[in-house]
Design a protein around this motif. Sequence first.
Motif, short mmCIF file in Angstrom:
data_model
loop_
_atom_site.label_atom_id
_atom_site.label_comp_id
_atom_site.label_asym_id
_atom_site.label_seq_id
_atom_site.Cartn_x
_atom_site.Cartn_y
_atom_site.Cartn_z
N LEU A 241 4.49 5.97 -5.47
CA LEU A 241 4.00 5.98 -7.25
C LEU A 241 2.75 6.94 -7.70
CD1 LEU A 241 4.41 2.31 -7.54
CD2 LEU A 241 6.22 3.94 -8.56
N ASP A 242 1.37 5.97 -7.02
CA ASP A 242 0.35 7.15 -7.82
C ASP A 242 0.14 8.53 -7.42
OD1 ASP A 242 -0.35 4.75 -8.15
OD2 ASP A 242 -2.08 4.33 -6.08
N GLU A 243 1.05 9.47 -5.82
CA GLU A 243 0.96 10.73 -6.09
C GLU A 243 2.36 10.94 -5.76
OE1 GLU A 243 -1.53 12.23 -4.72
OE2 GLU A 243 -3.07 10.02 -3.88
N HIS A 244 3.03 10.49 -6.33
CA HIS A 244 4.65 10.49 -6.76
C HIS A 244 4.77 11.16 -5.89
CE1 HIS A 244 4.60 10.67 -11.90
NE2 HIS A 244 4.51 9.29 -10.86
N ASN B 133 3.77 -2.92 -12.49
CA ASN B 133 2.97 -3.80 -11.27
C ASN B 133 3.34 -4.84 -10.81
OD1 ASN B 133 0.43 -2.08 -12.06
ND2 ASN B 133 -0.15 -3.08 -13.75
N GLU C 7 4.45 0.19 -17.15
CA GLU C 7 3.48 -0.47 -16.41
C GLU C 7 4.44 -1.63 -16.24
OE1 GLU C 7 -1.07 0.05 -16.49
OE2 GLU C 7 0.02 1.24 -18.04
N GLU D 160 1.00 -1.01 0.12
CA GLU D 160 -0.15 -0.11 -0.03
C GLU D 160 0.69 1.79 -0.25
OE1 GLU D 160 -3.55 -2.09 2.43
OE2 GLU D 160 -2.06 -0.37 3.37
N LYS E 79 2.40 1.70 -3.25
CA LYS E 79 1.92 2.13 -4.37
C LYS E 79 1.32 3.92 -4.24
CE LYS E 79 -2.18 0.45 -6.65
NZ LYS E 79 -2.68 1.55 -6.82
N ARG E 80 0.72 4.19 -3.39
CA ARG E 80 0.57 5.07 -2.84
C ARG E 80 1.66 6.56 -3.20
NH1 ARG E 80 -1.93 7.64 1.67
NH2 ARG E 80 -3.36 5.82 1.74
N VAL F 214 9.45 5.80 -11.71
CA VAL F 214 8.88 6.30 -12.41
C VAL F 214 9.48 6.35 -13.74
CG1 VAL F 214 7.71 8.30 -10.46
CG2 VAL F 214 9.35 8.60 -11.82
#
Length: 446
Positions: A149-152, A196, A192, A143, A146-147, A188
């Motif tokens: 990566l999603d929020e940079h 993943n 993808e 978690e 992933k946070r 980044v």
Amino acid sequence: MPDLASQNRVQRLRIYISESDRWRGKPLEMALLDTLRAQGVAGATVFRGIGGFGAHSRVSTTSIEVLSMDLPIVVEVIDTPEKIASILDVVSPMVREGLITLEEVQLIKYTHRFRNPLPADRLVGEIANREVISISTDATIHEAWKRMLDEHVKDLPVVNPSGQAVGILTDEDLLERGGIRERLSVAVRLDEAEINQELAQLKSSPQTVENVMTQPVVTVMESESLGTATLRMVKRGLKRLPVVDENGVLVGMLSRLDVLRQVAQVQQKARPEAPHFPHGQTVREIMTTQIPMVNQDENLASIIEQFAQNDTHRLVVVDETGKAVGLLSDSDVVARVKPVRHKTILDAFRQIGKPAPGTETAFDLMSPGPLTASPDLPVVEAIRMMLAESRKWLVVVDESGKPLGLVDRQILLEAVIDEEGAHVAAPKRRTRRTTKKNVPNSDVRE
């Protein structure tokens, strides 16, 4: 004269005279001030006593009944022993009746408005970023990554169920103890499918954020001053501080970048009479001369070796004449080689194995056009330039473009706090600590 700000031990010269003393028809204290200024001392102060007696044992006082009595005057000078010794022969003959003393003193701080652009009196709560992305102690490693990566964002303040800041989680924490393969700025640049795959592997990890986070966390209260927060950053070698209220509840974040932006926004008042203080005013005085460099013709194996030897994530690329022509980061390498070689490259950065043979050179992989400046560039202008260009490194070059030194955000932070104790207590700078994640065209937040 040696710069007073660079000294730890200095001397205090005191000259005791009376207000009736004269030198060539001028009050002696004013004549002494003029002479001391002409001799180039760091500064002098005149004190008038409210009462006392001297060589003639005559009582002097400022009481209204005897206002015309001769009052004592003290002229005080603090400077280096060398400067004090040079002026004694000049001022001693001017004191025909009085007392001159000399003593050793310890310099704790020496500063002035012209080299201290930080608005230190502002409250942290006025500046802090209130849009904080945090994570709980019981969140999984999957978690957390992933946070990020999603929020940079490359760090997350960690809170307990009451919302209190109890730790901070960085991508370096996950790299060292959480099982990820690369820093966020490198991740980044992966495709993808690769991201993943790594996330899927992390799902099986039993570790939680609490197991790998950095703790105890260093925080700053929203009611504290920006000067206090900046000094804390410098002394601890930190890029950011969680901001908390009086109950320890997380309310914001203060980053090194936030501090430098405040400096850049300060309106500098032009004063023609302002003296020139060389210490800390130009990048020449604050730059580091330890420059991790690589020649533009060196191959990938040599490049990765230079990253490891210099313990850095970024290198200055020079041409055959020694001129700086680009910057090369580990994320540049990953982004500009074929995806099939990513795993091998990442393993090489972690010193697990050797990179696959390749024909790429530093010139092929670098980001051209490093931000450069002459050594005489003022520090405040360097801050503005780096912020305007969104750069983390400024390469200081000579007239031919050859690197003389480097300035990064940590160096700038130490310069603007202008606190002698900060420089002494700050952790030893390593290139790696101060130069993480230079990702051209990347929106990874500091």
